[in-house]
Design a protein around this motif. Structure first.
Motif, mmCIF file in Angstrom:
data_model
loop_
_atom_site.group_PDB
_atom_site.id
_atom_site.type_symbol
_atom_site.label_atom_id
_atom_site.label_comp_id
_atom_site.label_asym_id
_atom_site.label_seq_id
_atom_site.Cartn_x
_atom_site.Cartn_y
_atom_site.Cartn_z
ATOM 1 N N CYS A 76 0.792 -1.278 0.249
ATOM 2 C CA CYS A 76 -0.119 -0.105 -0.089
ATOM 3 C C CYS A 76 0.556 1.222 -0.054
ATOM 4 O O CYS A 76 2.070 1.288 0.428
ATOM 5 C CB CYS A 76 -0.683 -0.158 1.205
ATOM 6 S SG CYS A 76 -1.500 1.650 1.804
ATOM 7 N N SER A 78 0.559 3.116 2.052
ATOM 8 C CA SER A 78 1.301 3.584 3.140
ATOM 9 C C SER A 78 2.043 3.328 3.847
ATOM 10 O O SER A 78 3.362 3.368 4.474
ATOM 11 C CB SER A 78 0.229 3.893 4.264
ATOM 12 O OG SER A 78 -0.404 2.203 4.108
ATOM 13 N N HIS A 97 -0.090 -4.836 4.918
ATOM 14 C CA HIS A 97 -1.885 -4.774 5.742
ATOM 15 C C HIS A 97 -2.756 -4.853 4.285
ATOM 16 O O HIS A 97 -4.409 -4.450 5.020
ATOM 17 C CB HIS A 97 -2.094 -3.475 6.793
ATOM 18 C CG HIS A 97 -2.251 -2.486 5.928
ATOM 19 N ND1 HIS A 97 -0.538 -1.332 5.579
ATOM 20 C CD2 HIS A 97 -3.237 -1.564 5.042
ATOM 21 C CE1 HIS A 97 -0.833 -0.665 4.710
ATOM 22 N NE2 HIS A 97 -2.140 -0.542 4.536
ATOM 23 N N GLU A 98 -2.451 -5.660 2.875
ATOM 24 C CA GLU A 98 -3.352 -5.701 2.426
ATOM 25 C C GLU A 98 -2.789 -7.865 2.237
ATOM 26 O O GLU A 98 -1.551 -7.793 2.032
ATOM 27 C CB GLU A 98 -3.420 -4.389 1.014
ATOM 28 C CG GLU A 98 -3.641 -3.406 1.233
ATOM 29 C CD GLU A 98 -3.612 -2.718 0.006
ATOM 30 O OE1 GLU A 98 -4.321 -1.627 -0.122
ATOM 31 O OE2 GLU A 98 -2.774 -2.858 -0.698
ATOM 32 N N CYS A 196 -7.354 -2.741 2.871
ATOM 33 C CA CYS A 196 -7.286 -1.490 2.508
ATOM 34 C C CYS A 196 -7.719 -0.554 1.981
ATOM 35 O O CYS A 196 -9.157 -0.086 1.599
ATOM 36 C CB CYS A 196 -5.540 -1.143 2.792
ATOM 37 S SG CYS A 196 -5.165 0.384 3.221
HETATM 38 ZN ZN ZN Z 1 -3.058 1.177 2.771
#
Ligand code: ZN
Ligand code: ZN
Length: 399
Positions: A76, A78, A97-98, A196
């Motif tokens: 991502c 981020s 987190h993906e 996400c």
């Molecule tokens: Zn993300």
């Protein structure tokens, strides 16, 4: 398809579940799960330093927990911001987190978001956040801002929750996470970004649709990354006519494939072929919805300035420090404009995101969102590729 996104009811957690949510250490004393070979997590320490692989030889699953073997993770924006040092993060830390994976072990009573028991072997995605379900913020339907929230890929490494991010062979998914089973037969690249980017796009349009019906509306999307492109397809499905702004011509061409009726180069004169005014003429008027997915202060200001009377600006891209945006309060008042911030999402948005991928993966080029894929051990190269921005998402695959 021109229907609005259906809402999905998420049953409230039982008191029994609430009691065991978000505890950093297991409340009971379940036996440690011996794992051979040991799961590996890539640990980030500081900007400009390579990730270090750490073996986690055993995992203790508390009631409601699940151990998931990662099939594919995606990087991502981020993650890129964190590794570059654009924003602070607690280290050591397992980013990511993906991801999509298969359940390999379950704590007692582990259930999916709809309350059905999970089974070993199920393919699942899960929410970015672990929430208690019981605090005042959770009760206001903002579980992503739970008073005791924990976020995958965002937490300092602690004993007992080492497998806390997607850049690992396994993730320890904790009770209090919204776990959603997904189709076993679709490519992993369709699923990894859901937890996400896709779910956040669903949340952004949900926030907009609460103010302005999407059917028939002109929607301005700034930033043709995963959130912007997904929001374009979702809004088009809901009956909107979408104008997409992005400085990258390749992304503008991609936006057309995701349903945009016109695209805009933000550096072009408004009445030129690639200009904003021309695009609004094509779309049929001024936008009543703006989804700002770039985080660029210029784009935020433009989104606010272009909205018609009664319009709504949903700000979703501003997730890193940036200069403040001038705010013309009188103009906002006289145009009855609503400004909404959306950060992360609630479980129902993840459920809707999964349904969107299941139902619409043939209609939109969702399978092309993940470009090159790096091996987990080459995570640093993968992040460098993600930072270069060629693909919408770069994949990370455990070897
Ligand atoms: Zn993300
Ligand atoms: Zn809470």
């Amino acid at each position: 398809m021109t229907t609005a996104l259906p809402r999905t009811a998420v049953p409230p957690r039982t008191t029994d579940q609430e009691a065991r949510v978000a505890s950093p250490t297991p409340v009971a004393s379940p036996a440690a799960l011996p794992l051979d070979p040991a799961p590996t997590a890539m640990v980030w320490l500081e900007p400009d330093r390579p990730h270090e692989a750490v073996a986690v030889p055993s995992v203790v699953l508390a009631p409601g927990d699940a151990l998931v073997e990662v099939e594919l993770a995606t990087i991502c924006g981020s993650d890129v911001h964190t590794t570059r040092g654009d924003r602070t993060a607690p280290a050591p830390l397992v980013l990511g987190h993906e991801q999509v994976g298969r359940v390999v072990a379950l704590g007692p009573g582990a259930v999916a978001v709809d309350g059905t028991p999970l089974a070993v072997g199920q393919r699942v995605v899960w929410s970015l956040t672990v929430s208690c379900g019981d605090c005042a913020t959770c009760r206001r339907d903002l579980p992503q801002k739970c008073g005791s929230v924990r976020k995958y890929g965002h937490e300092r490494l602690v004993t007992g929750w080492e497998l806390s991010g997607g850049f690992a062979t396994h993730v320890h998914v904790r009770s209090g996470t919204a776990i959603v089973p997904v189709e076993a037969d679709l490519p992993a690249g369709l699923w990894a970004p859901v937890s996400c980017g896709t779910a956040t796009a669903v949340a952004a349009l949900d926030a907009a649709a609460a103010i302005v019906p999407l059917d028939g509306a002109v929607v301005l999307v700034t930033g043709a990354g995963l959130i912007g492109l997904t929001a374009t397809a979702l809004a088009t499905d809901a009956g909107a006519r979408v104008v997409v702004v992005d400085p990258d011509p390749a992304r503008r061409r991609l936006a057309v494939r995701f349903g945009a009726v016109a695209t805009v180069d933000p550096t072009a004169a408004p009445d030129s072929d690639d200009g904003l005014g021309t695009a609004f003429s094509v779309a049929g008027g001024a936008p009543l919805v703006a989804v700002e997915a770039s985080g660029s202060p210029h784009a935020v200001a433009s989104a606010l300035a272009e909205l018609g009377v009664g319009g709504v600006a949903v700000l979703v891209g501003s997730v890193f420090p940036a200069p403040a945006v001038p705010f013309d309060a009188e103009s906002v008042v006289r145009r009855l404009v609503t400004v909404r911030g959306v950060h992360n999402y609630a479980p129902r948005h993840l459920v809707d995101a999964v349904r969107f991928v299941e139902e619409r993966h043939a209609a939109w080029p969702l399978d092309g969102l993940v470009g090159e894929t790096a091996a987990l051990r080459d995570l640093d190269a993968g992040i460098a590729a993600a930072a270069a921005g060629g693909s919408v998402r770069v994949g990370v695959r455990p070897e």
